[in-house]
Scaffold this motif. Structure first.
Motif, mmCIF file in Angstrom:
data_model
loop_
_atom_site.group_PDB
_atom_site.id
_atom_site.type_symbol
_atom_site.label_atom_id
_atom_site.label_comp_id
_atom_site.label_asym_id
_atom_site.label_seq_id
_atom_site.Cartn_x
_atom_site.Cartn_y
_atom_site.Cartn_z
ATOM 1 N N ASP A 14 0.829 -1.196 0.000
ATOM 2 C CA ASP A 14 0.000 0.000 0.000
ATOM 3 C C ASP A 14 0.870 1.254 0.000
ATOM 4 O O ASP A 14 1.763 1.388 0.839
ATOM 5 N N PRO A 15 0.628 2.210 -0.923
ATOM 6 C CA PRO A 15 1.469 3.408 -0.982
ATOM 7 C C PRO A 15 1.485 4.230 0.297
ATOM 8 O O PRO A 15 2.542 4.736 0.712
ATOM 9 N N ASP A 16 0.328 4.390 0.954
ATOM 10 C CA ASP A 16 0.294 5.166 2.200
ATOM 11 C C ASP A 16 1.089 4.474 3.306
ATOM 12 O O ASP A 16 1.845 5.121 4.048
ATOM 13 N N CYS A 17 0.919 3.161 3.418
ATOM 14 C CA CYS A 17 1.700 2.405 4.399
ATOM 15 C C CYS A 17 3.184 2.477 4.083
ATOM 16 O O CYS A 17 4.026 2.604 4.986
ATOM 17 N N LEU A 18 3.498 2.395 2.806
ATOM 18 C CA LEU A 18 4.902 2.433 2.394
ATOM 19 C C LEU A 18 5.523 3.791 2.684
ATOM 20 O O LEU A 18 6.699 3.878 3.058
ATOM 21 N N THR A 19 4.744 4.862 2.539
ATOM 22 C CA THR A 19 5.246 6.203 2.858
ATOM 23 C C THR A 19 5.623 6.305 4.334
ATOM 24 O O THR A 19 6.724 6.751 4.683
ATOM 25 N N VAL A 20 4.721 5.891 5.216
ATOM 26 C CA VAL A 20 4.973 5.979 6.653
ATOM 27 C C VAL A 20 6.128 5.074 7.055
ATOM 28 O O VAL A 20 7.015 5.468 7.834
ATOM 29 N N LEU A 21 6.144 3.872 6.533
ATOM 30 C CA LEU A 21 7.195 2.913 6.875
ATOM 31 C C LEU A 21 8.567 3.407 6.417
ATOM 32 O O LEU A 21 9.558 3.303 7.155
ATOM 33 N N THR A 22 8.621 3.981 5.220
ATOM 34 C CA THR A 22 9.889 4.497 4.701
ATOM 35 C C THR A 22 10.357 5.711 5.491
ATOM 36 O O THR A 22 11.543 5.841 5.819
ATOM 37 N N TYR A 23 9.439 6.608 5.816
ATOM 38 C CA TYR A 23 9.810 7.779 6.618
ATOM 39 C C TYR A 23 10.347 7.355 7.979
ATOM 40 O O TYR A 23 11.322 7.938 8.484
ATOM 41 N N ALA A 24 9.718 6.358 8.585
ATOM 42 C CA ALA A 24 10.192 5.872 9.880
ATOM 43 C C ALA A 24 11.590 5.277 9.772
ATOM 44 O O ALA A 24 12.422 5.454 10.681
ATOM 45 N N THR A 36 -1.911 9.536 6.854
ATOM 46 C CA THR A 36 -0.474 9.582 6.608
ATOM 47 C C THR A 36 0.157 10.862 7.140
ATOM 48 O O THR A 36 1.179 10.828 7.835
ATOM 49 N N HIS A 37 -0.451 11.999 6.814
ATOM 50 C CA HIS A 37 0.154 13.265 7.247
ATOM 51 C C HIS A 37 0.116 13.418 8.764
ATOM 52 O O HIS A 37 1.015 14.021 9.357
ATOM 53 N N GLU A 38 -0.924 12.861 9.427
ATOM 54 C CA GLU A 38 -0.986 12.929 10.887
ATOM 55 C C GLU A 38 0.104 12.078 11.525
ATOM 56 O O GLU A 38 0.721 12.496 12.525
ATOM 57 N N ILE A 39 0.364 10.927 10.938
ATOM 58 C CA ILE A 39 1.408 10.049 11.482
ATOM 59 C C ILE A 39 2.779 10.697 11.342
ATOM 60 O O ILE A 39 3.581 10.707 12.289
ATOM 61 N N ILE A 40 3.060 11.253 10.163
ATOM 62 C CA ILE A 40 4.364 11.891 9.949
ATOM 63 C C ILE A 40 4.509 13.122 10.839
ATOM 64 O O ILE A 40 5.594 13.380 11.394
ATOM 65 N N THR A 41 3.439 13.887 11.007
ATOM 66 C CA THR A 41 3.491 15.048 11.901
ATOM 67 C C THR A 41 3.794 14.619 13.332
ATOM 68 O O THR A 41 4.576 15.273 14.046
ATOM 69 N N HIS A 42 3.187 13.522 13.766
ATOM 70 C CA HIS A 42 3.454 13.026 15.124
ATOM 71 C C HIS A 42 4.915 12.595 15.267
ATOM 72 O O HIS A 42 5.540 12.869 16.299
#
Length: 314
Positions: free
Chosen positions: A16-26, A63-69
């Motif tokens: 999933d692109p949204d999951c992949l975004t958060v996972l990669t940022y982490a 996604t944006h809420e997770i990255i902001t946190h």
């Protein structure tokens, strides 16, 4: 913090692109996360994926809420960026959403051949029974509504607009290739949030085995973008960039307690039984295996009517 995301597939840590975004940022920021890779969104505390379980703000599912946190917790991939680089980040994210995302949604979820042969097949095989009967169709409907929201209700019926959609996506890929050049990441030797977003959009398109891959072929012709995706996979996901082994044993849960990987175990089991029972009863009634006779109730103290009276009533 605990991150719930879609399981691995297509040679990627998450499909999933949204999951992949958060996972990669982490991974870029080395944020300490306990990772749960799921194939059932109901097992997430938010009922959807991705989801981040935190002590401070509860459960976050956007996604944006997770990255902001994560940034609030001082895991910021953009800490060293200048003001101009920050503006470039916002501009390229808007470009991805407006020009590339609609074509990606159409490629994976609307194109009939790609959806049936690749996308729906993977989700139907990965999702447990009985969710695999209706969850892919539900996701297909959601993506279709998202595409209509981005491009208009008649974008799928107009061939010229559809061709324009793919033309703009190819131009976006070319622009990203020119902006990246020979650099390792978009802003030099260190990854930023823009790299997480670009990678999560490009990697599924690069790795998926699509029968109709007209947009995929254009991406593969841009060598630096292909090397860019491959480099991120090898650097940040060296051990989990693919499907898990089918025979991998699961560690036993302690007696008297539910596994942390399944926080809604009993709810899911009850729902599964109810859905399966309802499906079997519906099939039996529709196919005529089971029928329910109906008779008109007689009122107390009323004599049975004769045949002639019944015909007049009818």
């Amino acid at each position: 913090m605990e991150l719930y995301c879609w399981a691995a597939g297509w040679g990627l840590p998450s499909v999933d692109p949204d999951c992949l975004t958060v996972l990669t940022y982490a991974r870029f920021t080395e944020a300490p996360l306990k990772l749960h890779k799921l194939s059932n969104p109901w097992r997430s505390p938010a009922g959807r994926l991705p989801a981040l379980k935190t002590r401070e703000e509860g459960v976050l599912s956007k996604t944006h809420e997770i990255i902001t946190h994560l940034r609030k917790q001082k895991y910021n991939a953009d800490y060293d960026l200048s003001a101009r680089q920050g503006a470039d980040t916002l501009a390229f994210m808007c470009l991805l959403e407006e020009k590339l995302l609609p074509a990606l949604i159409h490629t994976f979820w609307v194109d009939a051949e790609n959806y049936v042969v690749h996308t729906r097949k993977w989700y139907a095989e990965a999702t447990p029974f009985p969710l695999n009967f209706f969850l892919p169709n539900r996701m297909h409907k959601q993506r279709l509504e998202q595409l209509q929201l981005l491009c208009g209700d008649d974008c799928l019926e107009d061939e010229e607009r559809l061709e324009k959609l793919y033309h703009e996506a190819r131009e976006c890929l070319t622009l990203l290739s020119q902006r990246l050049g020979a650099q390792k990441f978009f802003f030099g030797d260190s990854p930023a949030s823009l790299d997480a977003f670009v990678f999560s959009h490009l990697a599924p398109l690069l790795k998926a085995k699509l029968p109709n891959g007209k947009l995929q072929q254009h991406l593969k012709s841009l060598e630096n973008l292909c090397n860019y995706c491959t480099s991120i996979l090898s650097l940040y996901f060296p051990w989990d960039s693919g499907d898990p082994p089918a025979t991998a044993p699961r560690p036993p849960a302690p007696e008297g307690s539910d596994s942390e990987e399944d926080p809604h175990k009993w709810r899911n089991q009850i729902l599964s039984v109810l859905v399966a029972l309802g499906a079997m009863i519906s099939y039996a009634m529709l196919s005529g295996i089971v029928s329910i006779p109906w008779t008109e109730p007689s009122l107390p103290g009323r004599w049975p009517i004769s045949l002639e009276e019944e015909e007049e009533k009818e």
